[in-house]
Scaffold this active site. Structure first.
Site, PDB file in Angstrom:
ATOM      1  N   CYS A   1       0.852  -1.196   0.000  1.00  0.00           N
ATOM      2  CA  CYS A   1       0.000   0.000   0.000  1.00  0.00           C
ATOM      3  C   CYS A   1       0.886   1.243   0.000  1.00  0.00           C
ATOM      4  CB  CYS A   1      -0.910  -0.008   1.225  1.00  0.00           C
ATOM      5  SG  CYS A   1      -1.795   1.545   1.443  1.00  0.00           S
TER       6      CYS A   1
ATOM      7  N   ASP B   1      -0.276  16.616  -2.473  1.00  0.00           N
ATOM      8  CA  ASP B   1      -0.664  15.688  -3.541  1.00  0.00           C
ATOM      9  C   ASP B   1       0.314  15.833  -4.701  1.00  0.00           C
ATOM     10  OD1 ASP B   1      -3.592  14.153  -4.328  1.00  0.00           O
ATOM     11  OD2 ASP B   1      -2.199  14.624  -5.961  1.00  0.00           O
TER      12      ASP B   1
ATOM     13  N   HIS C   1      -3.744   1.469   8.477  1.00  0.00           N
ATOM     14  CA  HIS C   1      -4.430   1.171   7.209  1.00  0.00           C
ATOM     15  C   HIS C   1      -5.906   0.843   7.407  1.00  0.00           C
ATOM     16  CE1 HIS C   1      -4.713  -0.045   2.984  1.00  0.00           C
ATOM     17  NE2 HIS C   1      -5.642  -0.880   3.445  1.00  0.00           N
TER      18      HIS C   1
ATOM     19  N   ASN D   1     -12.910  10.602  -1.487  1.00  0.00           N
ATOM     20  CA  ASN D   1     -13.409   9.740  -2.555  1.00  0.00           C
ATOM     21  C   ASN D   1     -13.481   8.320  -2.015  1.00  0.00           C
ATOM     22  OD1 ASN D   1     -13.403  11.937  -4.299  1.00  0.00           O
ATOM     23  ND2 ASN D   1     -11.308  11.541  -4.965  1.00  0.00           N
TER      24      ASN D   1
ATOM     25  N   GLY E   1     -14.233   7.797  -7.835  1.00  0.00           N
ATOM     26  CA  GLY E   1     -12.951   8.471  -8.047  1.00  0.00           C
ATOM     27  C   GLY E   1     -11.817   8.061  -7.136  1.00  0.00           C
TER      28      GLY E   1
ATOM     29  N   HIS F   1      -6.340   3.416   0.527  1.00  0.00           N
ATOM     30  CA  HIS F   1      -5.970   3.672   1.922  1.00  0.00           C
ATOM     31  C   HIS F   1      -6.659   4.997   2.239  1.00  0.00           C
ATOM     32  CE1 HIS F   1      -2.675   3.880   5.236  1.00  0.00           C
ATOM     33  NE2 HIS F   1      -3.426   4.976   5.379  1.00  0.00           N
TER      34      HIS F   1
ATOM     35  N   HIS G   1      -7.982   8.490   2.890  1.00  0.00           N
ATOM     36  CA  HIS G   1      -7.311   9.793   2.829  1.00  0.00           C
ATOM     37  C   HIS G   1      -8.338  10.893   2.565  1.00  0.00           C
ATOM     38  CE1 HIS G   1      -7.326   8.111  -1.248  1.00  0.00           C
ATOM     39  NE2 HIS G   1      -7.458   9.354  -1.687  1.00  0.00           N
TER      40      HIS G   1
ATOM     41  N   HIS H   1      -8.788  14.733   1.000  1.00  0.00           N
ATOM     42  CA  HIS H   1      -8.213  15.794   0.181  1.00  0.00           C
ATOM     43  C   HIS H   1      -8.621  17.122   0.808  1.00  0.00           C
ATOM     44  CE1 HIS H   1      -7.486  13.284  -3.548  1.00  0.00           C
ATOM     45  NE2 HIS H   1      -8.408  12.532  -2.968  1.00  0.00           N
TER      46      HIS H   1
HETATM   47  P1  5GP Z   1      -8.004   9.376  -4.799  1.00  0.00           P
HETATM   48  O1  5GP Z   1      -8.133   9.449  -6.286  1.00  0.00           O
HETATM   49  O2  5GP Z   1      -7.774   7.950  -4.340  1.00  0.00           O
HETATM   50  O3  5GP Z   1      -9.077  10.067  -4.024  1.00  0.00           O
HETATM   51  O4  5GP Z   1      -6.703  10.216  -4.454  1.00  0.00           O
HETATM   52  C1  5GP Z   1      -5.432   9.706  -4.530  1.00  0.00           C
HETATM   53  C2  5GP Z   1      -4.520  10.894  -4.662  1.00  0.00           C
HETATM   54  O5  5GP Z   1      -3.217  10.473  -4.347  1.00  0.00           O
HETATM   55  C3  5GP Z   1      -4.467  11.470  -6.072  1.00  0.00           C
HETATM   56  O6  5GP Z   1      -4.878  12.840  -6.023  1.00  0.00           O
HETATM   57  C4  5GP Z   1      -3.007  11.319  -6.491  1.00  0.00           C
HETATM   58  O7  5GP Z   1      -2.525  12.428  -7.214  1.00  0.00           O
HETATM   59  C5  5GP Z   1      -2.303  11.153  -5.156  1.00  0.00           C
HETATM   60  N1  5GP Z   1      -1.119  10.304  -5.188  1.00  0.00           N
HETATM   61  C6  5GP Z   1      -1.023   9.055  -5.741  1.00  0.00           C
HETATM   62  N2  5GP Z   1       0.213   8.561  -5.545  1.00  0.00           N
HETATM   63  C7  5GP Z   1       0.904   9.506  -4.850  1.00  0.00           C
HETATM   64  C8  5GP Z   1       2.246   9.556  -4.358  1.00  0.00           C
HETATM   65  O8  5GP Z   1       3.058   8.631  -4.503  1.00  0.00           O
HETATM   66  N3  5GP Z   1       2.608  10.688  -3.695  1.00  0.00           N
HETATM   67  C9  5GP Z   1       1.747  11.717  -3.501  1.00  0.00           C
HETATM   68  N4  5GP Z   1       2.207  12.777  -2.829  1.00  0.00           N
HETATM   69  N5  5GP Z   1       0.477  11.705  -3.948  1.00  0.00           N
HETATM   70  C10 5GP Z   1       0.065  10.606  -4.614  1.00  0.00           C
HETATM   71 ZN    ZN Z   2      -2.355   1.483   3.615  1.00  0.00          ZN
END
Ligand code: 5GP
Ligand code: ZN
Length: 104
Positions: A3, A29, A45, A82, A88, A93, A95, A97
């Site tokens: 992860c 991000d 996690h 999301n 989306g 894991h 998180h 935004h």
């Molecule tokens: P989700 O689409 O799951 O809501 O958001 C995942 C977010 O994680 C995306 O906005 C993507 O740009 C960000 N992200 C994915 N991999 C990495 C990474 O390795 N480092 C950072 N800083 N952000 C990441």
């Molecule tokens: Zn995780």
């Protein structure tokens, strides 16, 4: 478990944290969708916010969200979790935004 956010939260990639507490870390991000785009990630996690039940974990996560919103934005921001691929989510894991068009 493979992860990426567990690894980031555990410091494996040397990602710079803009803030952290006992329960969560916050970092930029990699693909920002607004002037300010910070991810706030629990250290433990779970797959998504629906799975996050522990009261202390929830409190720690929201305390860090509030701190980031207060210190890194002008007080106007969007908060987004999301949940599920159709909606989306791409990293499974939990998180948050924190998005804002005005940095502090
Ligand atoms: P989700 O689409 O799951 O809501 O958001 C995942 C977010 O994680 C995306 O906005 C993507 O740009 C960000 N992200 C994915 N991999 C990495 C990474 O390795 N480092 C950072 N800083 N952000 C990441
Ligand atoms: Zn995780």
């Amino acid at each position: 478990m493979d992860c990426i956010f567990c690894k980031i939260a555990g410091g494996e990639f040397g990602t710079e944290f803009v803030a952290q507490n006992d329960h969560a870390v916050a970092f930029l991000d990699i693909n920002p969708q607004a002037k300010v785009h910070i991810l706030v990630v629990p250290k433990t996690h779970t797959s998504n916010v629906s799975e996050l039940e522990d009261p202390q974990e929830l409190l720690g996560l929201f305390e860090l969200i509030r701190e980031v919103a207060k210190t890194k934005t002008d007080g106007q921001f969007r908060l987004q979790f999301n949940t599920g691929s159709r909606e989306g989510q791409s990293v499974f894991h939990t998180h948050a935004h924190v998005l804002s068009n005005q940095a502090n």
